[in-house]
Scaffold this motif. Structure first.
Motif, PDB file in Angstrom:
ATOM      1  N   ARG A 322       0.696  -1.259   0.015  1.00  0.00           N
ATOM      2  CA  ARG A 322      -0.088   0.042   0.077  1.00  0.00           C
ATOM      3  C   ARG A 322       1.021   1.286  -0.137  1.00  0.00           C
ATOM      4  O   ARG A 322       0.345   2.570   0.204  1.00  0.00           O
ATOM      5  CB  ARG A 322      -0.899   0.134   1.158  1.00  0.00           C
ATOM      6  N   ARG A 323       1.973   1.069  -0.247  1.00  0.00           N
ATOM      7  CA  ARG A 323       3.222   2.155  -0.114  1.00  0.00           C
ATOM      8  C   ARG A 323       3.434   2.999   1.218  1.00  0.00           C
ATOM      9  O   ARG A 323       3.619   3.924   1.160  1.00  0.00           O
ATOM     10  CB  ARG A 323       2.844   3.035  -1.445  1.00  0.00           C
ATOM     11  N   GLU A 324       3.014   2.079   2.213  1.00  0.00           N
ATOM     12  CA  GLU A 324       3.122   2.593   3.427  1.00  0.00           C
ATOM     13  C   GLU A 324       4.589   2.231   3.999  1.00  0.00           C
ATOM     14  O   GLU A 324       5.174   1.115   3.879  1.00  0.00           O
ATOM     15  CB  GLU A 324       2.291   2.039   4.671  1.00  0.00           C
ATOM     16  N   LEU A 325       5.324   3.162   4.497  1.00  0.00           N
ATOM     17  CA  LEU A 325       6.555   3.063   4.980  1.00  0.00           C
ATOM     18  C   LEU A 325       6.618   2.044   6.281  1.00  0.00           C
ATOM     19  O   LEU A 325       5.790   2.269   7.313  1.00  0.00           O
ATOM     20  CB  LEU A 325       7.351   4.270   5.632  1.00  0.00           C
ATOM     21  N   VAL A 326       7.339   1.094   6.087  1.00  0.00           N
ATOM     22  CA  VAL A 326       7.224  -0.210   7.308  1.00  0.00           C
ATOM     23  C   VAL A 326       8.406   0.086   8.037  1.00  0.00           C
ATOM     24  O   VAL A 326       8.564  -0.808   9.104  1.00  0.00           O
ATOM     25  CB  VAL A 326       6.777  -1.396   6.887  1.00  0.00           C
ATOM     26  N   LEU A 327       9.521   0.411   7.498  1.00  0.00           N
ATOM     27  CA  LEU A 327      10.953   0.371   7.900  1.00  0.00           C
ATOM     28  C   LEU A 327      11.690   1.342   7.373  1.00  0.00           C
ATOM     29  O   LEU A 327      11.911   1.681   6.195  1.00  0.00           O
ATOM     30  CB  LEU A 327      11.727  -1.176   7.498  1.00  0.00           C
ATOM     31  N   SER A 328      12.778   1.941   8.070  1.00  0.00           N
ATOM     32  CA  SER A 328      13.667   2.958   7.708  1.00  0.00           C
ATOM     33  C   SER A 328      15.005   2.871   8.581  1.00  0.00           C
ATOM     34  O   SER A 328      14.651   2.241   9.660  1.00  0.00           O
ATOM     35  CB  SER A 328      13.423   4.292   7.608  1.00  0.00           C
ATOM     36  N   TYR A 329      16.198   2.935   7.978  1.00  0.00           N
ATOM     37  CA  TYR A 329      17.437   2.823   8.926  1.00  0.00           C
ATOM     38  C   TYR A 329      18.765   3.392   7.958  1.00  0.00           C
ATOM     39  O   TYR A 329      18.415   3.651   6.949  1.00  0.00           O
ATOM     40  CB  TYR A 329      17.815   1.686   9.415  1.00  0.00           C
ATOM     41  N   ARG A 330      19.527   3.913   8.960  1.00  0.00           N
ATOM     42  CA  ARG A 330      20.827   4.057   8.044  1.00  0.00           C
ATOM     43  C   ARG A 330      21.883   3.203   8.296  1.00  0.00           C
ATOM     44  O   ARG A 330      22.012   2.560   9.622  1.00  0.00           O
ATOM     45  CB  ARG A 330      21.255   5.611   8.557  1.00  0.00           C
ATOM     46  N   ARG A 331      22.641   2.891   7.403  1.00  0.00           N
ATOM     47  CA  ARG A 331      24.091   1.860   7.806  1.00  0.00           C
ATOM     48  C   ARG A 331      25.295   2.562   7.176  1.00  0.00           C
ATOM     49  O   ARG A 331      25.122   3.551   6.078  1.00  0.00           O
ATOM     50  CB  ARG A 331      23.666   0.673   6.658  1.00  0.00           C
ATOM     51  N   ASN A 332      26.258   2.163   7.809  1.00  0.00           N
ATOM     52  CA  ASN A 332      27.636   2.572   7.234  1.00  0.00           C
ATOM     53  C   ASN A 332      28.247   0.959   6.451  1.00  0.00           C
ATOM     54  O   ASN A 332      28.568   0.222   7.455  1.00  0.00           O
ATOM     55  CB  ASN A 332      28.763   3.035   8.338  1.00  0.00           C
ATOM     56  N   LEU A 333      28.607   1.325   5.374  1.00  0.00           N
ATOM     57  CA  LEU A 333      28.981  -0.039   4.653  1.00  0.00           C
ATOM     58  C   LEU A 333      30.686   0.168   4.242  1.00  0.00           C
ATOM     59  O   LEU A 333      31.094   1.160   3.603  1.00  0.00           O
ATOM     60  CB  LEU A 333      28.526  -0.472   3.306  1.00  0.00           C
ATOM     61  N   LEU A 334      31.371  -0.674   4.527  1.00  0.00           N
ATOM     62  CA  LEU A 334      32.722  -0.827   4.017  1.00  0.00           C
ATOM     63  C   LEU A 334      32.693  -1.386   2.636  1.00  0.00           C
ATOM     64  O   LEU A 334      32.281  -2.501   2.807  1.00  0.00           O
ATOM     65  CB  LEU A 334      33.746  -1.370   4.977  1.00  0.00           C
ATOM     66  N   VAL A 335      33.094  -0.751   1.807  1.00  0.00           N
ATOM     67  CA  VAL A 335      33.143  -1.244   0.324  1.00  0.00           C
ATOM     68  C   VAL A 335      34.541  -1.316  -0.528  1.00  0.00           C
ATOM     69  O   VAL A 335      35.216  -0.364  -0.283  1.00  0.00           O
ATOM     70  CB  VAL A 335      32.096  -0.353  -0.591  1.00  0.00           C
ATOM     71  N   TYR A 336      34.751  -2.412  -1.197  1.00  0.00           N
ATOM     72  CA  TYR A 336      35.824  -2.402  -1.839  1.00  0.00           C
ATOM     73  C   TYR A 336      35.961  -1.225  -3.065  1.00  0.00           C
ATOM     74  O   TYR A 336      34.934  -1.056  -3.897  1.00  0.00           O
ATOM     75  CB  TYR A 336      35.863  -3.827  -2.926  1.00  0.00           C
ATOM     76  N   LYS A 337      37.146  -0.992  -3.093  1.00  0.00           N
ATOM     77  CA  LYS A 337      37.684  -0.144  -4.362  1.00  0.00           C
ATOM     78  C   LYS A 337      37.968  -0.952  -5.487  1.00  0.00           C
ATOM     79  O   LYS A 337      38.515  -2.043  -5.509  1.00  0.00           O
ATOM     80  CB  LYS A 337      38.665   0.798  -4.005  1.00  0.00           C
ATOM     81  N   ARG A 338      37.808  -0.536  -6.604  1.00  0.00           N
ATOM     82  CA  ARG A 338      37.826  -1.315  -7.939  1.00  0.00           C
ATOM     83  C   ARG A 338      39.375  -1.583  -8.240  1.00  0.00           C
ATOM     84  O   ARG A 338      39.541  -2.849  -8.461  1.00  0.00           O
ATOM     85  CB  ARG A 338      37.286  -0.250  -9.298  1.00  0.00           C
ATOM     86  N   ALA A 339      40.334  -0.857  -7.971  1.00  0.00           N
ATOM     87  CA  ALA A 339      41.502  -0.989  -8.204  1.00  0.00           C
ATOM     88  C   ALA A 339      42.555  -1.905  -7.136  1.00  0.00           C
ATOM     89  O   ALA A 339      43.568  -2.126  -7.399  1.00  0.00           O
ATOM     90  CB  ALA A 339      42.587   0.005  -8.603  1.00  0.00           C
ATOM     91  N   ALA A 340      41.577  -2.086  -5.906  1.00  0.00           N
ATOM     92  CA  ALA A 340      42.283  -3.034  -4.791  1.00  0.00           C
ATOM     93  C   ALA A 340      42.241  -4.413  -5.133  1.00  0.00           C
ATOM     94  O   ALA A 340      41.788  -4.825  -5.916  1.00  0.00           O
ATOM     95  CB  ALA A 340      41.303  -2.665  -3.827  1.00  0.00           C
ATOM     96  N   GLU A 341      43.041  -4.921  -4.137  1.00  0.00           N
ATOM     97  CA  GLU A 341      43.094  -6.406  -4.310  1.00  0.00           C
ATOM     98  C   GLU A 341      41.786  -7.119  -3.739  1.00  0.00           C
ATOM     99  O   GLU A 341      41.427  -6.644  -2.387  1.00  0.00           O
ATOM    100  CB  GLU A 341      44.353  -6.748  -3.309  1.00  0.00           C
TER     101      GLU A 341
END
Length: 350
Positions: A322-341
């Protein structure tokens, strides 16, 4: 046109999309589907016992030790299901499998083996106004490259603009940017890609995740019980009938779990989830509800201690049907760089 994973859904807003239209398939194409799955003896026993499979070779280790295999052999229907299921990123716009010419089991599979799926397009032909027919040869292969299954089958695939998701109006145009390509081309193979590298993520962009998630009564009960959650609102049928109009409530941690999993097709290059903050649950979710998740990249910054990775700050929201908001949150994500190992090439990923 369909070799890109997102459609434009607005300014800096992208709709995740899987599968190729019929027009994109050509005889001779070869696909490596990702990810794979490491199978376990628990998978083996569950499949056999759930289906009342009386071939004790699959779950009686004492019996299996007396055979030439020496250990339980993986039930063949697991291999069949996984080889087809693993290919859904490429064949995500199929209407139906029309039939199998052959399901050949060419090698043994045991608990502990990692299974992957590969497919070659043998032929394409017209099937009507709505779809065409693609003849596919899919193989199950282990991490060591040994073939264990070969499936030859015909699949009906929707033509461009004919998929049910497009019946209510024209779909947005594919976003033809290199970071959104569905495949990397390597040695004649199209290797499926998942996720954005740190450099690909831009603050202010929103991604509508696919597929959506419907919640069922059995999982409402199962995940509450497996969490040792004694609250009757999740699994006491009599209590639920008296106080919740018979509707099984979805446990909040399971809602967060399922919504987070929906984001992993976009954020598939994550090294680690550093945690959730500001979690809000404004509307309860019940069995039978369907949620759709979307995420907005709020910020990105270099990691001070890990030069090969960066940190993304991401806001995720989930809405019901019904397009009702049921959940919201914020996260911090550690993400690989393209040129990295990174582990991708070593593991056979793009």
């Amino acid at each position: 046109m369909s070799f890109y994973a997102y459609l434009r859904a607005g300014e800096a807003r992208y709709q995740e999309r899987f599968g190729l239209d019929f027009e994109e398939f050509k005889a001779g194409q070869r696909f490596k589907h990702r990810p794979g799955v490491t199978l376990s003896q628990q998978d083996n026993a569950d499949e056999a016992l759930d289906t009342l499979n009386y071939a004790m070779l699959h779950y009686d280790a004492h019996y299996a030790a007396q055979t030439s295999w020496q250990k339980p052999l993986m039930v063949s229907t697991i291999t069949l299901q996984r080889v087809i299921g693993f290919a859904s990123r490429t064949f995500g716009r199929k209407k139906a499998i029309l039939g199998f010419k052959e399901i050949a089991l060419t090698g043994p599979v045991f608990g502990g083996d990692t299974l992957y799926s590969e497919s070659e397009i043998a032929a394409v032909r017209e099937g009507g106004v709505q779809h065409g027919v693609v003849t596919v040869v899919s193989r199950g292969v282990t991490a060591g490259g040994n073939e264990v299954a070969k499936l030859t089958y015909d699949v009906a695939v929707y033509k461009r603009g004919r998929h049910p998701d497009e019946s209510e109006g024209a779909a947005g145009a594919p976003v033809e940017e290199e970071r959104f390509r569905l495949y990397d081309e390597k040695d004649g193979w199209l290797v499926e890609k998942y996720g954005l590298f740190y450099e690909d993520a831009q603050p202010g962009e929103t991604f509508v995740h696919f597929p959506r998630r419907t919640y069922y009564r059995d999982e409402a009960v199962e995940h509450a019980l497996r969490s040792l959650d004694a609250n009757p609102q999740f699994h006491d049928q009599s209590w639920i009938e008296r106080h919740q109009d018979g509707r099984h409530r979805i446990q909040e941690p399971w809602l967060i779990t399922a919504a987070t999993a929906c984001t992993t097709r976009t954020f598939g290059r994550v090294v680690a989830n550093l945690g959730w903050t500001d979690i809000k649950l404004p509307v309860p979710v019940y069995a039978g509800d369907t949620t759709e998740a979307e995420s907005t990249i709020v910020d990105k910054r270099e990691s001070k201690s890990r030069p090969n990775e960066g940190i993304l700050t991401v806001d995720t929201r989930a809405y019901n049907q019904r397009r009702e908001l049921v959940l919201s949150y914020r996260r911090n994500l550690l993400v690989y760089k393209r040129a990295a190992e990174t582990p991708y090439a070593k593991a056979g990923y793009a």
